[in-house]
Scaffold this active site. Structure first.
Site, short mmCIF file in Angstrom:
data_model
loop_
_atom_site.label_atom_id
_atom_site.label_comp_id
_atom_site.label_asym_id
_atom_site.label_seq_id
_atom_site.Cartn_x
_atom_site.Cartn_y
_atom_site.Cartn_z
CE LYS A 172 -12.40 0.27 -9.21
NZ LYS A 172 -11.18 -0.36 -8.65
CB SER A 199 -16.55 -0.72 -8.84
OG SER A 199 -17.64 -0.10 -8.21
CG ASN A 200 -21.71 -1.08 -7.61
OD1 ASN A 200 -22.40 -0.08 -7.82
ND2 ASN A 200 -20.95 -1.18 -6.53
CB SER A 260 -12.10 2.77 -2.95
OG SER A 260 -12.11 3.65 -1.85
CE1 TYR A 281 -13.55 3.30 -7.69
CE2 TYR A 281 -15.94 3.18 -7.68
CZ TYR A 281 -14.73 2.66 -7.33
OH TYR A 281 -14.65 1.49 -6.61
CG LEU A 299 -0.46 0.56 -6.52
CD1 LEU A 299 -1.96 0.33 -6.29
CD2 LEU A 299 0.22 -0.75 -6.90
CG ASP A 309 -2.18 0.82 1.05
OD1 ASP A 309 -3.26 0.20 0.94
OD2 ASP A 309 -2.12 2.08 0.98
CB CYS A 353 -16.95 -5.96 -0.22
SG CYS A 353 -16.21 -7.36 0.63
#
Ligand code: NAI
Ligand code: 15L
Length: 264
Positions: A138, A109-110, A73, A134, A50, A32, A164
């Site tokens: 994805k 992600s949804n 996120s 966002y 990253l 991380d 989640c």
């Protein structure tokens, strides 16, 4: 496997998975950009951003599998999304290509399909309808996974995670909720199935009011066991469901669909 890399291991899913996936590999490589504390038995810690290509190359070297939870996120400015979800995904796949890493779990992600209505039933072939930058990032990640599979044979499970968390926190999440236990059992299937390919999987528990059909990935053998229904009475007692015309009740992506573009 010998070495499993978990990115985003200081985050909410990553810190759970750090504890819950230890049995899958001899060594967990934990990463991380935030502090990860002390290394536990069988862990090695590599802190990095990253978006740093060289650092990610070192990070991926020697790993047999990657559970990629690192990244922005929720909705954010383009600069933040670009660094954490675009550059980072390119860096990860390039490192995987160079080092021959066979299998990746990509935390999609949804919000890649967030503008579909809650009255629709979706499966792996449904057109993406991202509900913000966002969500677009994805879709980009899923496209990278697809291209690196077709061109280089790198297998990725793109898990369109619903919500989640320990428990659903609003009525929409009764449809999108996935327990940590069900996510762990999915990841076990992903890393043990003989041929994975590059599937799209909807990450939700066996909720009564689900919107998503995983019929195209039954070969994984995943059988989610939890059901959000046990939380319904508690939620009803705590809050009113949103009115029928509210984005939280209309769209699968809920309130993300009503967000604007975040300025830098
Ligand atoms: P989180 O925000 O709690 O954790 C993300 C972690 O990634 C953080 O520890 C953060 O420091 C790290 N990170 C962010 N940018 C980074 C960078 N440039 N370099 C290194 N590390 C970086 O998020 P959460 O909830 O744990 O989600 C994990 C993944 O799952 C994310 O990719 C998220 O988009 C995805 N996801 C999560 C859902 C959920 O219900 N929690 C639903 C759908 C997708
Ligand atoms: C996500 O993609 C987010 O990472 C998470 O924080 C939740 O907002 C989740 O979707 C959701 O839609 O409930």
């Amino acid at each position: 496997m010998k070495r499993l890399l978990i990115t985003g291991a200081a985050g909410s899913i990553g810190s759970e998975m750090r504890r819950r996936l230890a049995h899958l590999a001899t060594t967990l490589r934990i990463s991380d950009r935030n502090d990860l504390g002390e290394a536990r038995a069988n862990e090695e810690i590599m802190q990095c951003d990253l978006a740093d290509k060289q650092a990610v190359d070192e990070l991926v070297k020697g790993c047999d599998g990657i559970a990629h939870f690192g990244g922005q996120s929720v909705e954010a400015s383009w600069e933040v999304i670009r660094n954490s979800n675009i550059e980072s995904v390119f860096n990860l796949y390039e490192a995987a290509r160079r080092h021959g890493c066979p299998r990746i779990v990509f935390a999609s992600s949804n919000h890649a399909i967030g503008f579909h209505k809650q009255t629709e039933k979706l499966d792996a072939d449904t057109k993406t309808r991202p509900d913000g930058l966002y969500g677009v990032s994805k879709v980009f990640g899923e496209a990278m996974a697809s291209m690196y599979f077709d061109k280089f044979g790198i297998e990725t499970a793109c898990v369109r995670i619903g919500s989640c968390f320990p428990a659903p926190i609003d009525h929409r999440m009764l449809s999108t909720w996935m327990s940590y236990e069900d996510f762990v059992s999915l990841i076990e299937c992903i890393f043990t199935v003989p041929r994975l390919g590059c599937p799209i999987i909807y990450g939700a528990s066996d909720n009564d009011c689900k919107w998503w059909d995983n019929g195209k990935t039954t070969y994984l053998g995943w059988r989610p066991k939890d059901n959000s229904e046990k939380f319904r009475a508690g939620l009803d007692a705590k809050m009113e469901p949103p009115p029928a015309s509210d984005p939280r009740a209309v769209y699968q992506g809920g309130i993300f669909t009503a967000d604007g573009i975040h300025e830098d």
